[in-house]
Motif scaffolding. Sequence first.
Motif, PDB file in Angstrom:
ATOM      1  N   TYR B  19       0.838  -1.202   0.000  1.00 56.00           N
ATOM      2  CA  TYR B  19       0.000   0.000   0.000  1.00 56.00           C
ATOM      3  C   TYR B  19       0.872   1.251   0.000  1.00 56.00           C
ATOM      4  O   TYR B  19       0.685   2.181  -0.783  1.00 56.00           O
ATOM      5  CB  TYR B  19      -0.924  -0.017   1.228  1.00 56.00           C
ATOM      6  CG  TYR B  19      -1.570   1.304   1.514  1.00 56.00           C
ATOM      7  CD1 TYR B  19      -2.723   1.703   0.813  1.00 56.00           C
ATOM      8  CD2 TYR B  19      -1.034   2.185   2.457  1.00 56.00           C
ATOM      9  CE1 TYR B  19      -3.307   2.940   1.051  1.00 56.00           C
ATOM     10  CE2 TYR B  19      -1.614   3.417   2.705  1.00 56.00           C
ATOM     11  CZ  TYR B  19      -2.744   3.796   2.000  1.00 56.00           C
ATOM     12  OH  TYR B  19      -3.315   5.015   2.233  1.00 56.00           O
ATOM     13  N   THR B  22       2.710   1.710  -3.404  1.00 59.30           N
ATOM     14  CA  THR B  22       1.805   2.111  -4.468  1.00 59.30           C
ATOM     15  C   THR B  22       1.383   3.576  -4.302  1.00 59.30           C
ATOM     16  O   THR B  22       1.389   4.367  -5.261  1.00 59.30           O
ATOM     17  CB  THR B  22       0.565   1.187  -4.463  1.00 59.30           C
ATOM     18  OG1 THR B  22       1.016  -0.159  -4.356  1.00 59.30           O
ATOM     19  CG2 THR B  22      -0.250   1.342  -5.729  1.00 59.30           C
ATOM     20  N   LYS B  25       4.381   5.992  -5.018  1.00 61.61           N
ATOM     21  CA  LYS B  25       4.656   6.118  -6.449  1.00 61.61           C
ATOM     22  C   LYS B  25       3.615   7.006  -7.118  1.00 61.61           C
ATOM     23  O   LYS B  25       3.935   7.818  -8.003  1.00 61.61           O
ATOM     24  CB  LYS B  25       4.661   4.729  -7.116  1.00 61.61           C
ATOM     25  CG  LYS B  25       5.934   3.939  -6.811  1.00 61.61           C
ATOM     26  CD  LYS B  25       5.787   2.454  -7.079  1.00 61.61           C
ATOM     27  CE  LYS B  25       5.872   2.123  -8.554  1.00 61.61           C
ATOM     28  NZ  LYS B  25       5.973   0.636  -8.734  1.00 61.61           N
ATOM     29  N   SER B  26       2.386   6.852  -6.677  1.00 63.66           N
ATOM     30  CA  SER B  26       1.314   7.628  -7.283  1.00 63.66           C
ATOM     31  C   SER B  26       1.398   9.102  -6.859  1.00 63.66           C
ATOM     32  O   SER B  26       1.300  10.004  -7.695  1.00 63.66           O
ATOM     33  CB  SER B  26      -0.021   6.969  -6.915  1.00 63.66           C
ATOM     34  OG  SER B  26      -0.992   7.922  -6.619  1.00 63.66           O
ATOM     35  N   GLY B  63       7.164  -4.066  -7.242  1.00 66.10           N
ATOM     36  CA  GLY B  63       7.105  -2.716  -7.778  1.00 66.10           C
ATOM     37  C   GLY B  63       8.305  -1.816  -7.557  1.00 66.10           C
ATOM     38  O   GLY B  63       8.304  -0.663  -7.993  1.00 66.10           O
TER      39      GLY B  63
END
Lengths: 436, 436
Positions: B19, B22, B25-26, B63
Amino acid sequence: MKVLGVVVEYNPFHNGHLYHLTEAKSICDADFTVAVMSGNFTQRGEPAIVDKFARTEIALRCGVDLVLELPCVYAVQDAGGFAFGAISSLAATRVVTDIAFGSESADLEALEKIASILVEQPPSYLRFLHEELKKGHSFPNARRIALMRYVAYEKLFDPSTLKITKRSNDILGLEYIVNAKKLGLKTTFHVIKRIGSDYRDENFKGTFSSASAIRRKIKEGDFESAKKALPDESYSIIMREMDAGRGPVFYEDMEKLILGTFRTMTRDELNEFAGFNEGLDQRFVYYAVRSGTVQEFLESVKAKRFTFSRLRRLSVYPILKMRKKLVEESNEKGPQYLRVLGFNEKGRQLLQLIKRLAPIPIVTNASNYLNISKKATKKERYEHFEPDLFKDQFELDIRATNVHSIFFTNSEERSYERDMRLGPVIIVSKPWNRHN
Amino acid sequence: MKVLGVVVEYNPFHNGHLYHLTEAKSICDADFTVAVMSGNFTQRGEPAIVDKFARTEIALRCGVDLVLELPCVYAVQDAGGFAFGAISSLAATRVVTDIAFGSESADLEALEKIASILVEQPPSYLRFLHEELKKGHSFPNARRIALMRYVAYEKLFDPSTLKITKRSNDILGLEYIVNAKKLGLKTTFHVIKRIGSDYRDENFKGTFSSASAIRRKIKEGDFESAKKALPDESYSIIMREMDAGRGPVFYEDMEKLILGTFRTMTRDELNEFAGFNEGLDQRFVYYAVRSGTVQEFLESVKAKRFTFSRLRRLSVYPILKMRKKLVEESNEKGPQYLRVLGFNEKGRQLLQLIKRLAPIPIVTNASNYLNISKKATKKERYEHFEPDLFKDQFELDIRATNVHSIFFTNSEERSYERDMRLGPVIIVSKPWNRHN
């Protein structure tokens, strides 16, 4: 008055030991028997299967009157260092008149002859020895071949006599005689022919089995077999110790500690400790990271000229902190104390006498060791006493105990700092009562 | 081009980590993601549950584009030393534009304000800190109270803001900002609010459980529960490692090695290693022989002013040989290399760029480390490079790996000197295929 001295490990005390002890006492008609016993680590470089206090109790129950500890710095050395420490300790009692040892050959005359060569070290013998070592033989083998060549060369006696320098008890016995000669002792030696199996014979042979065969049975959990090879007193006490979670302790239990120690040491650090010569520093460091078990480790380090016992001893040196300096000084100056592990009523009388005669202090209560050393420096009789060496030798014994107890199965027993808290084992009762 | 940097342990990589990654990165719209990850020992002083190569593979599958190793000398230090090493490593890539970290408060503004005080260290703050430390508080607690007093005293902002210096992620985040300020970095910081449980919460909470709760489930053999809290990629690789006998490794596995190490050390010997101040040398030596388990050992050594994490870290320092001199020099001069643990296709491109820009050498093949150091001394760009410090830092990483692998259940895997034989993990395939 006859006082018999014996040098023992009793790891554990078995029927062969009982036979040896009974024979020895009878042959020299002993009034008292004193044993110098290895503490918690043995000459094979292994932790003792049960600890020194339990093994002392067994020895006392089986006929020894007084048990003294062979300081660890000697107990975990080769036959030469081991014998020097043991004979020096017996000599320091000033009361031992006779020394008996087990022997495969039981040929005392031959051992005496060979011992003379080893003490006198004639130049041609030394040349042969040097040549054989250069060929890559282990020291015991090189010495045996050199002796054989020397005896043939000088036409002294039948060289086939020298085959006796091949077997472990004879080798140790030889070292006892050599060291007694060097120390100028007038002690009488007796040999007791070994019965049953060789100590290296790991096959279980029933009543007379080797200590290693018995340890293996105990490791396998086959207590019924082990029982056959042990006197009742020994068996009961070993079982009691195991029930309390104080053992059994095996070399393999030390696997993580040994690998962890050697994987994080450099050659320079290793060379602070005794015995890492002949390229052994490099071999130990190199193979530690390339071995997954201690067995694999020793097998990788092994080369023709090294015995497994030697490598196993070396594998515990950095853990116990067997420093080069300590070993060298100890081999020059001898033990600086007589540590009393236990006694019976007769042993107590003998101890009184030893206290009046010994040239080094007696340590009965280990927790008091610093005080004992302090007082000893002021005593005229202890003219050669070295307080720093005393401290280093004694603290090594304490460390050995504290490393040994880590491997007790009962974690509460592990935390008990045994040398500081336990006094000597005192047996004042009537002989062992089997129904108790 | 945006390059996101994260500082991680991934011990093991769980849903909370996924979580966080992600989200980060966003939020910063990253083109590339580089992680600086602890190797085989963590900030809690524990061996990682599976080794760094496996954890790298998981990170790449989940990732991250490039995984660099946080040198052990920083990974096993307090928040300050850990953060210094991690931020210095990210800075040394010369490509990281954004750093994201998990935070309980997610109050970046407050963290920045507090960081400024810690960097500027005004005299009245230092006086409060000194007073609180003298009262016997642990360092994090003393610092928090001193900050609170300082902020109230100077009427800077609402002191209740300072409650955020109480929680582990905020504390680490604060140190990241402090170190970035000290290094003069222009990196943008982002905070990601932590979801699920606190890392110290050992209770299993399902999908979002703490790493320690997950490790406990794995220790108990309850893999079904652990699975719920882990991404598929993480779970599969952990299971694969366990099937091969490369783990799971736990702190308690080191019990004999830790007790054996401390039972045989003197205070002087211990003081060669970092951190044994405030009487800790004496406490560690004293309680080692009086404790039967590592748990009991740490509990005995514990006093109000020491955290368990600190004591656990110290308990592995003499084993890993975290020498005082090495730690001090490292905290002054920073990491001397960027060790590449693994990358994917994008990571490879990023690595090419880093190789052209970094002020310290890149180590891709560890077995070549001595050569890399030799070449680095000749390169103008590495003007502050210190070959001796490089060697000491790098060999500590190797030792940590060699100690860690001792505790693999498969003895064949233990003997595999992993740092010397394994290259970086390279993932060039398509995204993880669940059916493979």
